[in-house]
Design a protein around this motif. Structure first.
Motif, short mmCIF file in Angstrom:
data_model
loop_
_atom_site.label_atom_id
_atom_site.label_comp_id
_atom_site.label_asym_id
_atom_site.label_seq_id
_atom_site.Cartn_x
_atom_site.Cartn_y
_atom_site.Cartn_z
N ARG A 1 0.92 -1.21 0.03
CA ARG A 1 0.11 0.04 -0.33
C ARG A 1 0.83 1.36 -0.27
NH1 ARG A 1 -2.72 0.21 6.29
NH2 ARG A 1 -0.72 1.29 7.08
N SER B 1 -7.75 3.87 11.45
CA SER B 1 -8.04 2.69 11.85
C SER B 1 -7.06 1.33 11.31
CB SER B 1 -9.52 2.10 11.71
OG SER B 1 -9.76 1.10 12.07
N ASP B 2 -6.45 2.12 10.05
CA ASP B 2 -5.66 0.70 9.53
C ASP B 2 -4.36 1.13 9.68
OD1 ASP B 2 -5.38 3.05 7.94
OD2 ASP B 2 -6.06 1.73 6.19
N ALA C 1 -6.71 -6.77 3.74
CA ALA C 1 -6.64 -5.41 2.95
C ALA C 1 -5.25 -5.18 2.67
CB ALA C 1 -7.03 -4.30 3.74
N SER D 1 -5.90 -5.25 13.68
CA SER D 1 -6.97 -4.56 14.61
C SER D 1 -5.91 -4.30 15.78
CB SER D 1 -8.05 -5.44 14.98
OG SER D 1 -8.80 -4.88 16.04
N ASP E 1 -19.36 1.45 13.30
CA ASP E 1 -19.11 0.87 11.95
C ASP E 1 -19.46 2.16 11.06
OD1 ASP E 1 -18.84 -0.36 9.60
OD2 ASP E 1 -20.77 -1.83 9.89
N GLU F 1 -7.98 -13.98 9.69
CA GLU F 1 -9.00 -12.92 10.39
C GLU F 1 -9.53 -13.97 11.41
OE1 GLU F 1 -11.34 -9.37 8.28
OE2 GLU F 1 -12.61 -11.20 8.46
N THR G 1 0.00 -2.34 10.66
CA THR G 1 0.03 -3.56 10.13
C THR G 1 1.11 -4.72 10.80
OG1 THR G 1 2.37 -3.09 8.90
CG2 THR G 1 0.24 -1.92 8.05
N SER H 1 -10.28 -1.47 14.26
CA SER H 1 -10.75 -2.54 13.46
C SER H 1 -9.60 -2.91 12.48
CB SER H 1 -12.12 -2.27 12.80
OG SER H 1 -11.98 -1.42 11.44
N ARG I 1 -9.72 -1.80 9.51
CA ARG I 1 -10.15 -1.24 8.49
C ARG I 1 -10.56 0.26 8.40
NH1 ARG I 1 -11.28 -5.54 4.60
NH2 ARG I 1 -11.19 -4.03 3.11
N ARG I 2 -11.73 0.82 8.53
CA ARG I 2 -12.01 1.87 8.94
C ARG I 2 -12.72 2.40 10.30
NH1 ARG I 2 -16.22 4.40 5.52
NH2 ARG I 2 -15.45 6.26 6.16
N ARG J 1 -6.25 -8.05 8.87
CA ARG J 1 -7.41 -7.79 8.05
C ARG J 1 -7.14 -7.99 6.61
NH1 ARG J 1 -11.38 -5.39 10.88
NH2 ARG J 1 -12.63 -6.99 9.35
#
Ligand code: MN
Length: 544
Positions: A268, A512-513, A491, A497, A384, A362, A516, A417, A419-420, A489
Motif C-alpha cells: 500500500r 484505523s488501519d 486489505a 486490529s 461502523d 482473520e 500492519t 478494526s 479497516r475503517r 485484516r
C-alpha cells in the motif's frame, strides 16, 4: 475400589433432578428435557486420576448415566477382559465434566473426557432387562471406541457384598484390534489435553457435595491466568531458513509450513512491498503472547483467504480435516443439524501459526468461553462508519461512547478494526445472557446516537443507511463475533486490529488501519496492550 471410583456419593435417584444443565452448553431454558442425541444414547468414558487411576464408563439410560469404574480402561482388544466395578448412577450433567475434583472431596483428582459418542443396545434388545439379568451387549459409536462391547456381571445376579463386579469385553468384530491400549490414547476428546495438563490448569472444578446443576464451578481466576510465553526470537528467526516451505519448530511443536513466498497482501502507499504468507506466519508467532489471552478457551471462527486478501475468503468454523492431534478443540453440543459441531480453540503459538498456514488470519473468537458458551465475558460496541462518515465524525462517535462509559463508571477499551471502524470492548462478569449484554449495549448506543442523529442510521440494510454510520449492538449474541485484537485484516499492507488508549483518539495521525503486520510488533514492545488489563474483569454493568 472404594471411594476413588466415584465422584459423587449422592442418591442414584437422579430423575427428580431439575434437568437444567449448568454447563450452559445448550440454549434450552432450564427445566427443558434432558438432551438426547439424535442417534442414540450418550456414551462417555472419563479418565479419572483419583486415589488410583481408572476409567469411568458411562451409559445414558433413563436420564442418568449408568456407570462402571474400569481400572485398566476399556479396550478394542477382543482377548482382554477388563474388570468393571459398577458404581452409582451419575447425573447427566457430569457427562461433559473435565477438570478437577478438589482433594478431600469424594473422588478427588483430575478428570478428562477421554471418549464420547453414542451407544445402543444390540439388535433391538432391551437394555434395562439385559442389565437386570447381568449381560448387556451394546454397540458403541465414539471417537476412540467403536464396535460391539459386552458387560457381564460376575457371579450371576447376586451382589456378594461391596459393589457389583462386571467384566467388560469387546466382541471379535470388524472394530476389534488386538493389543489396543487405552493408555496410548491419552488425550481428551473435548480439549485435546491430557490429565496432567488439565490438572495443571483446570477450567472447572466439580463439587461432589452439591446438587448436579451447581456442582461445576469455573476455576477462580481462570480467565485471568498468567500470560503466555512469547516465542523465542531464535525460533522466530529460524523461519528464514525454511525457505518456501518445510518444517518449522516452535515451542516444541514441529509445524509443516507451505508456500511461504506466496504474496497474500498487496503493498500500500506507505509500504509498497507486498506481504507474503511467510510474513504472516512470522507475525502470528511474534504476537502470539499478546493475542492468545483473547483466544484461549474460546471457540474461534476463522476467516480464510488462501487466494490472498484481494480474493474472496471463506469462513472456517469446523476444525478442518488434517488438523494436528494436539490442536485444542471444542465440541458444541448445542449445534443444530447442519451447524458446526467441532471448533478449534487457539491456545498456543503453534496453533496460531497452524491457522496462519491455512491463511486463516482473520480470527473471530467467541465472546463467551467454551465452558459457558451462552455467557459472554465481553460486551462489544461496533462503531461502523458508512461511506459518508468522515474520520472526524467517526472519532466523535467513539468519544461520545467514552464519555458515556466514564459517566457510568464502566471500564472499557477501544481498538481499531484495522479497516475503517473502531470497536469498544467492555469486560463483563460471566453472568449475563447475550440478550442482557445486547440490550445494554443497544440502550447505550441508542442514547448516544440520539444526540447525533445526523451521523447514525439504525437501518439494517447497508443500502438503506444513506451512507451513515451504524452502532452495531447485534454482535452481542452467541456465535456472533468481532475480529480479535491483533488479528490481520484482508486489505493491502496487511493491517491489524489494534487496541489503543482512549487518549490516542486525539492523536492526529491515528487511523484505523494504521498498524500492519510489519509495524504492530514494534508498537507492542513500546506501548504494550492497553486492553490487556481488562481481560477477565468481572465487571457488573450498571442498569441504564
Ligand atoms: Mn471415577
Amino acid at each position: 475400589m472404594a471411594a476413588d471410583t466415584d465422584s459423587t456419593d449422592r442418591s442414584p435417584r437422579l430423575r427428580g433432578y431439575d434437568a437444567k444443565r449448568d454447563f450452559g452448553r445448550t440454549p434450552e431454558p432450564a427445566g427443558a428435557p434432558q438432551e438426547r442425541s439424535e442417534d442414540g444414547l450418550r456414551f462417555v468414558v472419563q479418565r479419572h486420576r483419583a486415589t488410583r487411576l481408572h476409567y469411568d464408563l458411562r451409559l445414558e439410560l433413563d436420564g442418568t448415566l449408568r456407570s462402571w469404574a474400569v481400572p485398566k480402561g476399556p479396550t478394542l482388544d477382543p482377548d482382554a477382559r477388563r474388570l468393571a466395578v459398577q458404581v452409582e448412577d451419575h447425573p447427566m450433567e457430569y457427562a461433559d465434566f473435565e477438570g478437577v475434583i478438589p482433594a478431600g472431596e469424594y473422588g478427588g483428582g483430575d478428570v478428562i473426557v477421554w471418549d464420547r459418542g453414542t451407544w445402543s443396545p444390540a439388535d433391538g434388545t432391551d437394555a434395562r432387562t439385559q442389565l437386570a439379568e447381568g449381560s448387556l451387549h451394546f454397540d458403541v459409536h465414539a471417537e476412540k471406541l467403536r464396535g460391539r462391547f459386552v458387560l457381564v456381571r460376575k457371579g450371576g445376579r447376586g451382589d456378594s457384598g461391596g459393589k457389583p463386579q462386571w467384566l467388560l469385553l469387546h466382541k471379535r468384530d470388524d472394530d476389534a484390534e488386538a493389543g489396543w491400549d487405552p493408555e496410548e490414547h491419552p488425550h481428551s476428546v473435548l480439549s485435546g489435553r491430557t490429565n496432567e495438563e488439565v490438572a495443571a490448569d483446570p477450567d472447572l472444578l466439580w463439587h461432589s457435595d452439591r446438587p448436579a446443576s451447581e456442582a461445576a464451578e469455573a476455576t477462580p481466576g481462570r480467565t485471568r491466568r498468567a500470560g503466555f510465553a512469547p516465542v523465542d526470537e531464535h525460533e522466530v528467526a529460524a523461519l528464514d531458513d525454511v525457505g518456501a516451505g518445510g518444517t518449522w519448530e516452535l515451542q516444541g511443536r514441529v509445524l509443516k509450513v507451505t508456500n511461504l513466498d506466496k504474496v497474500l497482501f498487496p503493498g500500500r502507499g506507505d509500504d509498497p512491498e507486498p506481504v507474503t504468507k511467510g510474513e504472516l506466519l512470522r507475525y502470528h508467532a511474534e504476537v502470539a503472547a499478546w493475542m492468545l489471552p483473547y483466544l484461549h478457551d474460546r471457540p474461534v471462527n476463522m476467516h480464510r483467504y488462501p487466494n490472498g486478501a484481494g480474493a474472496k475468503g471463506f469462513w472456517q468454523k469446523a476444525v478442518p480435516a488434517g488438523a494436528p492431534d494436539w490442536l485444542s478443540r471444542w465440541r458444541n453440543d448445542a449445534a443444530d443439524e447442519g451447524e458446526t459441531e467441532c471448533y478449534a480453540v487457539l491456545d498456543s503459538a503453534p496453533a496460531l501459526v497452524w491457522a496462519a498456514n491455512l491463511a486463516a488470519f482473520e480470527l473471530h473468537p467467541w465472546t463467551s468461553t467454551a465452558d459457558h458458551p451462552d455467557r459472554p465475558t465481553w460486551a462489544l460496541i461496533d462503531v461502523d462508519p458508512g461511506p459518508e462518515t468522515t474520520h472526524e465524525e467517526l472519532l466523535l462517535l467513539v468519544r461520545l461512547h467514552r464519555t458515556a462509559l466514564e459517566h457510568l463508571g464502566v471500564e472499557a477499551g477501544p481498538k481499531t478494526s484495522g479497516r475503517r471502524g473502531f470497536q469498544i470492548w467492555i469486560p463483563v462478569e460471566q453472568r449475563y445472557t447475550f440478550t442482557e449484554t445486547r440490550e445494554w449495549v443497544e440502550k447505550l448506543s441508542k442514547a448516544i446516537g440520539a444526540t447525533v442523529p445526523e451521523l447514525v442510521s439504525w437501518k439494517w440494510q447497508k443500502d438503506d443507511r444513506q451512507g451513515l454510520a451504524r452502532l452495531d449492538y447485534t454482535q452481542n449474541a452467541i456465535n456472533k463475533t468481532l475480529v480479535a485484537p491483533f488479528s490481520v485484516r484482508p486489505a493491502p499492507g496487511a493491517p491489524v486490529s489494534m487496541p489503543i488508549t482512549w487518549d490516542e483518539l486525539d492523536d492526529p495521525t491515528l487511523t484505523s488501519d494504521r498498524w500492519t503486520v510489519r509495524t504492530a510488533p514494534e508498537r507492542l514492545v513500546e506501548v504494550g496492550d492497553p486492553l490487556a488489563e481488562l481481560i477477565g474483569q468481572p465487571q457488573v454493568l450498571p442498569s441504564l
